[in-house]
Every structure is written in structure tokens, then in C-alpha cells.
Design a protein around this motif. Sequence first.
Motif, PDB file in Angstrom:
ATOM      1  N   CYS A   1       0.828  -1.204   0.000  1.00  0.00           N
ATOM      2  CA  CYS A   1       0.000   0.000   0.000  1.00  0.00           C
ATOM      3  C   CYS A   1       0.866   1.259   0.000  1.00  0.00           C
ATOM      4  O   CYS A   1       1.813   1.368   0.787  1.00  0.00           O
ATOM      5  N   THR A   2       0.533   2.210  -0.849  1.00  0.00           N
ATOM      6  CA  THR A   2       1.222   3.503  -0.899  1.00  0.00           C
ATOM      7  C   THR A   2       0.175   4.608  -1.017  1.00  0.00           C
ATOM      8  O   THR A   2      -0.944   4.372  -1.497  1.00  0.00           O
TER       9      THR A   2
ATOM     10  N   GLY B   1       0.000   7.038  -3.105  1.00  0.00           N
ATOM     11  CA  GLY B   1      -0.357   7.333  -4.490  1.00  0.00           C
ATOM     12  C   GLY B   1      -1.287   6.322  -5.125  1.00  0.00           C
ATOM     13  O   GLY B   1      -2.100   6.670  -5.984  1.00  0.00           O
ATOM     14  N   THR B   2      -1.192   5.053  -4.731  1.00  0.00           N
ATOM     15  CA  THR B   2      -1.978   4.009  -5.385  1.00  0.00           C
ATOM     16  C   THR B   2      -3.208   3.572  -4.598  1.00  0.00           C
ATOM     17  O   THR B   2      -4.139   3.017  -5.176  1.00  0.00           O
ATOM     18  N   CYS B   3      -3.227   3.823  -3.277  1.00  0.00           N
ATOM     19  CA  CYS B   3      -4.280   3.252  -2.441  1.00  0.00           C
ATOM     20  C   CYS B   3      -5.171   4.268  -1.746  1.00  0.00           C
ATOM     21  O   CYS B   3      -6.293   3.941  -1.371  1.00  0.00           O
TER      22      CYS B   3
ATOM     23  N   CYS C   1      -3.940  -0.370   3.621  1.00  0.00           N
ATOM     24  CA  CYS C   1      -4.900   0.657   3.198  1.00  0.00           C
ATOM     25  C   CYS C   1      -6.321   0.388   3.643  1.00  0.00           C
ATOM     26  O   CYS C   1      -7.158   1.275   3.637  1.00  0.00           O
TER      27      CYS C   1
END
Length: 253
Positions: A10-11, A13-15, A163
Motif C-alpha cells: 500500500c502507498t 499514491g496508489t491506495c 490501506c
Amino acid sequence: MSVWLPSAPCTPGTCVEAGRGARVRGAVRLVAVVVLVLAGIAGSLAARRLPGALVRGWARSVVRASGVRVRITGAAPGEGGLLVVANHISWLDVPLLAAVRPARMLAKREIRQWPIAGPLAARTALFIDRDRLRALPATVARIAEALRAGQAVAVFPEGSTWCGREHGRFRRAVFQAALDAGTPVQPVRIRYRTADGAPSTAPAFVGDDALLTSVWRVVTARRLVAEVEVLPVVESAGFPDRKSLARAAEVGS
């Protein structure tokens, strides 16, 4: 990779959903949260042991002040020595667990340096050095000692925040403390949703997210709901080893 901090995919920017709330409302909420945390620090300094009902009410107030409604369901948590374990999504998880059962939190050493929250954690937390494998047995021993003394200890065994749409497996080391102390385990499942029931990742504090960025995203969000489900107690005496106990207590998000 740290011994205590397995990598999660999970980051931000993506989640994580971007906040779209009003800045003025967010600023008011942020001030309210800071005031309540400072009040908590003052209270912990003034009294060695605060009543559990007072701590639970304060913890709920912190979450509500951030603009998040709280729904706690399930069984009443156990009394006496108890290992409280939960999935880990957000910094909000800490006051949410305190709203269920005030406990000593197992926390990473770096939290001591956090502004405002650090001094409060220093009063009650059990700190760990996640980069030192040799520190693991001593950490487990300290948890077991607290459990034998009749205290509750709260742990996030995933070892990292996720996330909310995905979750990790429970790492088994801390469950050895419950076996050594002969105390039960209290699993708690935490979810974050919007008011219409859809899952929300806005409260997630993942990857290289900065704490203040995450806090601001929460206080500017609209109509977030934190769902806290207290699951049935798992008696450690019924399990032969920490691996099987961890699997029995594992909760998904």
C-alpha cells in the motif's frame, strides 16, 4: 526490511483517496484534536492511573473531533490481563482501541519523537526497536510481564499499516507473550467507511505518507465512519504454539 516492519504494497499514491473537504472545517477539527491530545498529556501527568471510563471517553472524543463517527459492536472486552490485537490501517486505530479497552500500546521507538503524541505515548507505551532482532525476546518478556500483572497490552501484529482494502497476516512473535502469561487474546477488527457504507481508504496512513498529511486528509474528509468490531476472546490455553494462536486470532479488514 525491518524485523518489525514487513513491507506492505500500500502507498499513498496508489491506495489512498485524496481529500476534498473544506479547509476551514479541517482547521477547526485539527485544533480540536490537538487540544484534546494536550489535555490527555496533562491528565496522564497529573494522575498515575486514570479511570478506564475516562480514558475510553477521551479516546472517542479524539476520533469524533477529527470528524469521524465511531461504531463499536460485538462482545464486551475481557478484564484483567489481555492481549488486544487488531488490523492496522491508520493512526486513528490507536484511540479506537483505547475506546474499546484502555491498554498499554506496543509502539515503535520512533513514536517518542512525534510532536504532541510522543509525550503521551511515552507515559504508557511499551517501545520496541524493530531493527534489532536481538531485542525480540526482551520485548516479548516485557509484554508477558505486563499481562501477568493484569494489564491489557494492545498490539498491531501485521507489523505495518495497510490501506484497508487489503490486509497482512498476523506475525506470531507477540502471541508468545500471551502463551507465557497464560492470558487470553482479544481480536478487534477495524474498518473505515463512508456514511453510505462504502469502504474508504482516506484514513490510511501507509508507505511514505507523512503524519501531518494523513491527519489533514482525515480532518478535511466528509462523513467518515470508523467501525470497530470486538470479536470473541481467544483463550491462549487452548493452543499448542504461537503460530496456531496467531492464526486463530487473525482478523481481516
